[in-house]
Design a protein around this motif. Structure first.
Motif, mmCIF file in Angstrom:
data_model
loop_
_atom_site.group_PDB
_atom_site.id
_atom_site.type_symbol
_atom_site.label_atom_id
_atom_site.label_comp_id
_atom_site.label_asym_id
_atom_site.label_seq_id
_atom_site.Cartn_x
_atom_site.Cartn_y
_atom_site.Cartn_z
ATOM 1 N N TYR A 66 32.276 -20.345 -8.567
ATOM 2 C CA TYR A 66 33.453 -20.540 -8.772
ATOM 3 C C TYR A 66 33.550 -22.104 -7.898
ATOM 4 O O TYR A 66 34.153 -23.036 -8.538
ATOM 5 C CB TYR A 66 34.457 -19.555 -7.806
ATOM 6 C CG TYR A 66 35.842 -20.373 -7.487
ATOM 7 C CD1 TYR A 66 36.721 -20.460 -8.469
ATOM 8 C CD2 TYR A 66 35.849 -20.769 -5.944
ATOM 9 C CE1 TYR A 66 38.055 -21.197 -7.961
ATOM 10 C CE2 TYR A 66 37.215 -21.529 -5.755
ATOM 11 C CZ TYR A 66 38.229 -21.788 -6.663
ATOM 12 O OH TYR A 66 39.352 -22.136 -6.267
ATOM 13 N N LYS A 70 34.643 -25.119 -10.332
ATOM 14 C CA LYS A 70 36.076 -25.429 -10.074
ATOM 15 C C LYS A 70 36.035 -26.922 -9.220
ATOM 16 O O LYS A 70 36.846 -27.849 -9.342
ATOM 17 C CB LYS A 70 36.844 -24.583 -9.084
ATOM 18 C CG LYS A 70 38.322 -24.946 -8.880
ATOM 19 C CD LYS A 70 39.109 -24.806 -9.948
ATOM 20 C CE LYS A 70 40.643 -24.935 -9.589
ATOM 21 N NZ LYS A 70 41.514 -24.763 -10.727
ATOM 22 N N LYS A 71 35.312 -26.930 -8.390
ATOM 23 C CA LYS A 71 35.322 -28.284 -7.460
ATOM 24 C C LYS A 71 33.994 -28.991 -7.420
ATOM 25 O O LYS A 71 33.636 -30.113 -6.897
ATOM 26 C CB LYS A 71 35.518 -27.886 -6.001
ATOM 27 C CG LYS A 71 36.978 -27.094 -5.868
ATOM 28 C CD LYS A 71 37.070 -26.676 -4.511
ATOM 29 C CE LYS A 71 38.409 -26.052 -4.143
ATOM 30 N NZ LYS A 71 39.300 -27.163 -4.543
ATOM 31 N N TYR A 190 40.473 -16.067 -11.097
ATOM 32 C CA TYR A 190 40.620 -16.998 -10.077
ATOM 33 C C TYR A 190 42.154 -17.746 -10.655
ATOM 34 O O TYR A 190 42.172 -18.900 -10.868
ATOM 35 C CB TYR A 190 39.742 -18.010 -9.990
ATOM 36 C CG TYR A 190 38.505 -17.593 -9.105
ATOM 37 C CD1 TYR A 190 38.629 -17.778 -7.613
ATOM 38 C CD2 TYR A 190 37.567 -16.933 -9.626
ATOM 39 C CE1 TYR A 190 37.351 -17.406 -7.008
ATOM 40 C CE2 TYR A 190 36.251 -16.460 -9.023
ATOM 41 C CZ TYR A 190 36.300 -16.737 -7.563
ATOM 42 O OH TYR A 190 35.407 -16.336 -6.576
#
Length: 312
Positions: A66, A70-71, A190
């Protein structure tokens, strides 16, 4: 955890079993990352030869994936952890779904699936249902099969509905606890949290609260739902079923966590921790040779009944 510049260090210094305490501790990572944009790496290490069960290891793998997706944050893990992850987890898309049989469980393998949208979970739900039924003594199998498919399917349906990116995750594991075998199923998304969904629903429908009820508590009440056209019976029906069969359930969403065990049920707020989506994790007893499953028509649920040869 120790934060220093662009690095977030996570040290595992005790034996880990998948439970609410573990989820609470790991959820402290998310607010730290959200508040510190300069973090580029998360380094995970363990002290000594500690025990981490397979499902906890898979959850760590999930959140690392994740953070990267995501980042763009990379997770670096100690070599001993990497080798365990590499030897334990097999990652698939939904079209590769297959259930690990019991003789493979003790080899220590977990199948980890990425699902896309509501149509992806039909054969996954069928696989879980068939597996539970094949390891249980049942009365009137057709009714029980239909109930389990509907109830378990609602978990996946909710994950798909509330997940804006239409990508969510599923993995399961069978484990030996005090001489008995249990199946644990995890569904993770998420997307929006339960808290955000309920707050939005209240605002859009001009619902004024008389009490500060926890949002998960509202969501698990029979008939409550934020979905248009849905009856809101998914989580409440799942909970009643798990109570009847002495199962366990954890729902983690935002800064609230609900935990059901054979002895208690409660929802608590997390301190300095949160999860950016929803986790639903339930555990049921397999190979229960003292009880059989039967469908309760009056209550529309499954219950267990002690085996009595006079009933046969």
């Amino acid at each position: 955890m120790n934060y220093n510049g662009g690095l977030l260090g996570v040290i595992i210094d005790e034996n880990i079993n998948f439970n609410s305490r573990f989820l609470k501790e790991v959820s402290r990572i998310f607010p730290i990352v959200d508040k510190n944009d300069e973090i580029t790496q998360i380094v995970i290490t363990q002290l000594g030869s500690i025990y981490i069960d397979n499902i906890s290891l898979t959850y760590l793998y999930n959140i690392c994936a994740y953070f990267y997706k995501k980042k763009g944050i990379k997770c670096m893990v100690q070599k001993i952890l990497y080798n365990r992850i590499d030897n334990t987890i097999k990652s698939y898309d939904a079209d590769k779904y297959n259930f690990i049989e019991m003789n493979e469980i003790y080899v220590g393998k977990i199948n980890y699936y990425t699902l896309y949208g509501e149509n992806e979970f039909t054969h996954v739900v069928k696989g879980i249902t068939d597996y539970i039924l094949s390891k249980s003594i049942v009365h009137k199998k057709n009714k029980i099969e239909e109930f389990l498919k509907t109830t378990i399917g609602e978990i996946f349906s909710n994950a798909s509905y509330h997940n804006q990116i239409k990508e969510y995750y599923f993995f399961q594991d069978s484990s030996l606890i005090e001489g008995e075998i249990y199946l644990t199923v995890n569904v993770i998304d998420y997307g929006n949290t339960i808290i955000a969904n309920v707050n939005k629903y209240f605002k859009e429908n001009n619902i004024v609260e008389k009490t500060r009820e926890k949002r998960i508590d509202w969501a698990i009440k029979q008939g409550n739902t934020t979905r248009i056209g849905s009856g809101g019976y998914g989580l409440s029906t799942l909970i009643q079923y798990l109570k009847n069969v002495n199962g366990k359930l954890i729902i983690l969403s935002g800064n609230e966590i609900y935990e059901l065990s054979p002895k208690s049920a409660n929802t608590t707020n997390l301190e300095n921790a949160s999860f950016p989506g929803t986790i639903v994790s339930f555990t049921v007893h397999l190979y229960d040779l003292d009880n059989y499953l039967e469908y309760d028509t009056d209550r529309n649920t499954i219950q267990t009944r002690s085996i009595n040869l006079n009933d046969i």
